[in-house]
Write an enzyme that holds these catalytic residues in place. Structure first.
Site, PDB file in Angstrom:
ATOM      1  N   SER A 130       1.552  -9.933  -0.672  1.00 24.99           N
ATOM      2  CA  SER A 130       1.170  -8.518  -0.638  1.00 24.99           C
ATOM      3  C   SER A 130       1.418  -7.845   0.692  1.00 24.99           C
ATOM      4  CB  SER A 130      -0.301  -8.377  -1.019  1.00 24.99           C
ATOM      5  OG  SER A 130      -1.127  -9.128  -0.146  1.00 24.99           O
TER       6      SER A 130
ATOM      7  N   GLU B   5      -9.727   5.875   3.241  1.00 30.30           N
ATOM      8  CA  GLU B   5     -10.522   4.816   3.833  1.00 30.30           C
ATOM      9  C   GLU B   5      -9.611   3.619   4.042  1.00 30.30           C
ATOM     10  OE1 GLU B   5      -9.532   2.967   0.426  1.00 30.30           O
ATOM     11  OE2 GLU B   5     -10.304   5.016   0.478  1.00 30.30           O
TER      12      GLU B   5
ATOM     13  N   LYS C  64       0.805  -1.222   0.000  1.00 31.91           N
ATOM     14  CA  LYS C  64       0.000   0.000   0.000  1.00 31.91           C
ATOM     15  C   LYS C  64       0.842   1.277   0.000  1.00 31.91           C
ATOM     16  CE  LYS C  64      -4.169  -1.852   0.178  1.00 31.91           C
ATOM     17  NZ  LYS C  64      -5.145  -1.675  -0.921  1.00 31.91           N
TER      18      LYS C  64
END
Length: 395
Positions: free
Chosen positions: A375, A109, A87
């Site tokens: 991830s 969010e 991210k």
């Protein structure tokens, strides 16, 4: 170079008129800076010296043996990025854009909390105010990431509406943005939302696929036979897939949240949903018979979303990517096997991809090396996974 506004019929802008100007402003800034040498240099330095890129490939030999994958099983180690997941790649890129647009405040969010942590981190680095919207349910199951965001100076705003998960947090973030659009940049964390967000997120995450392609050639002398990634909104998956979309011999597999199975609660938008509009974009989503958005479910907060990005929707329709799903039970057992055989505690999101590689994926095993996008790491999930697996910390 113009920004992709649609992927086939999917994407577009289905938003209040009040944010069209902000979307136009973001599109203009992205088109201006995406190839700007100064912007790319600043982002490149941060990715190299702050995030820790390039992240390495790792060959998971014990899982190869346990799962009978003689062609080789490789992990792209996005769990080694600063903040613990992919991210941060997108968060840094968007914060740099926001600063160039003169924005003073960042909102976001988050479901699993990793995008919230990444956004709070990038905002702290750049000296920008930050508010993160998070469903109350997700705050309870991702307690560690809530603490991290607040330590980084972000305001974490609980959302109690609906199921208290990612869909509801996204709706609240959009309401904030509509009210404060002149001073605020909304960082969407996945490859969803109104254009130009899906293209921007995919572009900033494509570093995963670009690195992976070069690394596989260096390590093995060939491209992988299959690339497998988990899919919620779809940012890590589209990031790694973009490195291989033009390689017809490389199979691409996205793994959604199968939850309790097809007849129970799940988050398999591409497998079991149909096209509709959610959060400003036309794509596949879960709907009830009346066309209302249905609630999603997953043991993983990051996959607990009833929609998916428009590029994934298009790739599904044209058959370039195969989308499957893994149940909560399968993901939890793969989570434990990876932890105990490789000494790597994966995020529960990633565990869905691992479960698919393990369970009935004979075609993957026979087609050449298997590359999985790891991830994120599972620090955030240890409380929930430990309880579900019956691992007692008190004994």
């Amino acid at each position: 170079m113009s920004v992709n506004m649609r992927f086939g019929p999917y994407g577009g802008r289905y938003v209040p008129e009040t944010v069209i100007g902000a979307l136009d402003e973001l599109t203009e800034a992205y088109e201006r800076y995406r190839d700007d040498p100064d912007f790319l240099s600043e982002l490149g330095v941060l990715l190299g010296h702050y995030v820790g890129r390039p992240t390495p490939l790792y060959r998971a030999r014990r899982l190869e043996d346990a799962w009978g994958i003689g062609s080789g099983l490789w992990f792209k180690r996005e769990d080694l990025c600063h903040t613990g997941a992919h991210k941060i790649n997108n968060a840094l890129g968007q914060v740099l854009l926001a600063r160039r647009m003169g924005k003073e405040r960042i909102i976001a969010e988050t479901g699993a909390g990793q995008h919230g942590v990444a956004t709070a981190t990038a905002s702290a680095l750049m000296g920008l105010g930050c508010r993160v919207y998070m469903g109350r349910t997700d705050m309870q199951r991702q307690r560690l990431n809530v603490i991290r965001m607040r330590m980084l100076g972000a305001e974490v705003h609980p959302v109690d509406s609906g199921s208290g998960t990612l869909k509801d947090a996204t709706s609240e973030a959009i309401r904030d943005w509509v009210t404060n659009v002149d001073t605020t940049h909304y960082i969407i964390g996945s490859a969803v939302g109104p254009a130009p967000y899906p293209e921007i997120v995919a572009d900033f995450q494509s570093v995963i696929g670009i690195e992976s392609r070069a690394q596989m050639l260096e390590e093995t002398g060939r491209l992988p036979g299959s690339v497998v990634a988990c899919v919620g909104g779809g940012s890590n998956a589209i990031g790694i897939f973009r490195g291989f979309l033009d390689d017809a011999d490389v199979a691409l597999v996205g793994v959604e949240a199968g939850g309790e199975g097809p007849s129970g609660r799940h988050g398999a938008s591409l497998a079991l949903g149909r096209p509709g509009v959610l959060h400003g974009s036309y794509s596949y989503l879960l709907q009830d018979p009346d066309g209302q958005v249905a609630e999603a479910h997953s043991v993983s907060a990051g996959l607990d979303y009833p929609g998916v990005g428009p590029e994934h929707s298009h790739l599904r329709d044209i058959g370039r990517v195969t989308y499957v799903n893994a149940t909560d039970e399968a993901a939890l057992s793969a989570f434990l096997e990876c932890s105990r055989l490789e000494g790597l505690i994966p995020a529960l999101e990633t565990a869905h991809a691992l479960a698919h590689v393990r369970d009935g994926a004979a075609a993957l095993r026979d087609g050449g090396p298997v590359l999985v996008c790891l991830s994120g790491r599972g620090d955030k999930d240890v409380d929930q996974a430990g309880a579900a697996l019956g691992i007692d910390a008190s004994a």
